[in-house]
Scaffold this active site. Structure first.
Site, PDB file in Angstrom:
ATOM      1  N   TYR A   1       0.855  -1.198   0.000  1.00  0.00           N
ATOM      2  CA  TYR A   1       0.000   0.000   0.000  1.00  0.00           C
ATOM      3  C   TYR A   1       0.887   1.243   0.000  1.00  0.00           C
ATOM      4  O   TYR A   1       1.990   1.236   0.557  1.00  0.00           O
ATOM      5  CB  TYR A   1      -0.880  -0.057   1.239  1.00  0.00           C
TER       6      TYR A   1
ATOM      7  N   SER B   1       1.448   3.943   1.517  1.00  0.00           N
ATOM      8  CA  SER B   1       2.067   4.591   2.668  1.00  0.00           C
ATOM      9  C   SER B   1       3.019   3.684   3.440  1.00  0.00           C
ATOM     10  O   SER B   1       3.604   4.110   4.443  1.00  0.00           O
ATOM     11  CB  SER B   1       0.987   5.106   3.628  1.00  0.00           C
ATOM     12  N   LYS B   2       3.206   2.443   2.974  1.00  0.00           N
ATOM     13  CA  LYS B   2       4.084   1.511   3.680  1.00  0.00           C
ATOM     14  C   LYS B   2       5.552   1.842   3.432  1.00  0.00           C
ATOM     15  O   LYS B   2       5.900   2.663   2.588  1.00  0.00           O
ATOM     16  CB  LYS B   2       3.782   0.077   3.231  1.00  0.00           C
ATOM     17  N   ASN B   3       6.440   1.164   4.163  1.00  0.00           N
ATOM     18  CA  ASN B   3       7.884   1.389   4.002  1.00  0.00           C
ATOM     19  C   ASN B   3       8.308   1.224   2.548  1.00  0.00           C
ATOM     20  O   ASN B   3       9.150   1.973   2.043  1.00  0.00           O
ATOM     21  CB  ASN B   3       8.667   0.422   4.880  1.00  0.00           C
TER      22      ASN B   3
END
EC number: 2.6.1.50
Length: 375
Positions: free
Chosen positions: A186, A188-190
């Site tokens: 997704y 906004s993940k790392n």
């Protein structure tokens, strides 16, 4: 209220730093018009699998679908039970429900918010088929005793590593311990796509083949369908973004860890609980989660100062209306419930500046001081 000065996540900052390369990668895919299961997907799958020290990577359409397909590949379905935690995003439990199985919850460690493996024995039954630990907020779960318990009973282990790209347990990256590791990609993940994406990791060739079939309408050869699958393929444009970002993941994780150290050193004496990192694991800080009293007042003070916050997660899954039929009531998972009333996430992303970090720290201190004086 002042304008937002420090958002919870700043996606534009990362995009601007990579914009020319991203646009070139998009152009390459669009010129080829090979829009799914193409060379970008294959290259990303290989790189991510190698990064996790696994033999196979199977790109899929989301982290939720990664979990669903992992459970299906392990033949888990109606009548089966899967042990997991309630302090997580609902996708963990949705996946169990969507294959017809029943989630069974155990509580978490009060310092790390991770699965308390000591409780596994209390809920394991003859219907238990799998354990689904969550590497929450970026910290690896304690996989050693979880795996030992599972192997002694012939249970599958499926890792939800959606918030822990690159985190390690005893020097080994998450996603490589269980039968299958599941990652959300997704945005906004790392490691994030420009929308929805996910990937499964495994070193089992049989499971890898089943995952590949399930994501592509149950087929190995087009128009020949061996099982009922679905359209869960990783989009080639998303794969192009992920492939471009892969070389930066370690650098970005190190920046997150440096920011977290900055926060912790300056806040440990004033916040009731800062993130804990166990000696056997590492934390890559998808979220930087603290505990505070009077959370609503605290968040409002930060909002008024232009600082974004969030709560991951305010209502435990076992108390969600969607899970009412499972029979859980308040008080059954006391550690999870206590944390859910107090946790709050501070801004965390690699591009945070020193000025922003100082602003967050000073505002948090002021907000907590106000809270103390108002009691």
């Amino acid at each position: 209220m002042v304008p937002l000065q420090v958002p919870l996540v700043d996606l534009r900052a990362q995009y601007q730093s990579l914009k020319p390369e991203i646009m070139a990668a998009f152009a390459e895919v669009l010129e080829s018009m090979h829009l799914f299961l193409g060379p970008k997907t294959r290259a990303f799958e290989q790189q991510f699998a190698e990064y996790c020290a696994c033999r196979y990577g199977i790109g899929v359409s989301s982290g939720t679908e990664a979990l669903v397909l992992a459970l299906r590949a392990c033949d888990i379905g109606a009548g089966d039970e899967v042990i997991t935690v309630s302090n997580t995003f609902i996708a963990t439990v949705e996946a169990i429900a969507l294959v017809g199985a029943r989630p069974v919850f155990i509580d978490v460690d009060p310092q790390t918010y991770l699965m308390d493996w000591r409780q596994l024995e209390t809920v394991c039954t003859e219907r238990t088929r799998a354990i689904l630990p969550v590497h929450l907020y970026g910290h690896a779960a304690e996989m050693g005793p979880i795996l030992e318990f599972a192997r002694a009973r012939g249970l599958r282990v499926i890792e939800d590593a959606s918030q822990a790209h690159g985190a390690t347990y005893q020097g080994q990256r998450v996603g490589s311990f269980g039968d299958i590791g599941c990652f959300s990609l997704y945005y906004s993940k790392n490691l994030g796509a420009f929308g929805e994406a996910g990937i499964c990791t495994t070193s089992d060739p049989v499971l890898a083949e089943k995952l590949c079939m399930l994501r592509d309408h149950g087929s190995r050869v087009r128009y020949h369908h061996e099982v009922i699958g679905g359209n869960y393929r990783l989009d080639e444009l998303q794969a192009a973004v992920l492939l471009l970002k892969m070389p930066y993941l370690e650098q970005w994780n190190q920046a997150r860890q440096a920011h977290a150290q900055f926060y912790t050193q300056r806040l440990r004496e004033v916040v009731p609980q800062a993130p804990e990192v166990r000696s056997w694991g590492t934390h890559v800080y998808c979220y930087y989660v603290i505990q505070v009293e009077q959370r609503d007042t605290f968040r409002k003070a930060l909002e008024d100062a232009g600082i974004g916050t969030n709560v991951h997660y305010p209502v435990p899954i076992h108390l969600q209306p969607a899970c009412a039929d499972y029979g859980y009531t308040r008080g059954m998972l006391p550690v999870t419930e206590h944390a859910a009333e107090r946790i709050v996430s501070l801004p965390m992303y690699p591009e945070l500046t020193e000025e922003q970090l100082h602003l967050v720290v000073e505002t948090v201190k002021q907000a907590l001081l106000i809270g103390v004086t108002q009691k």
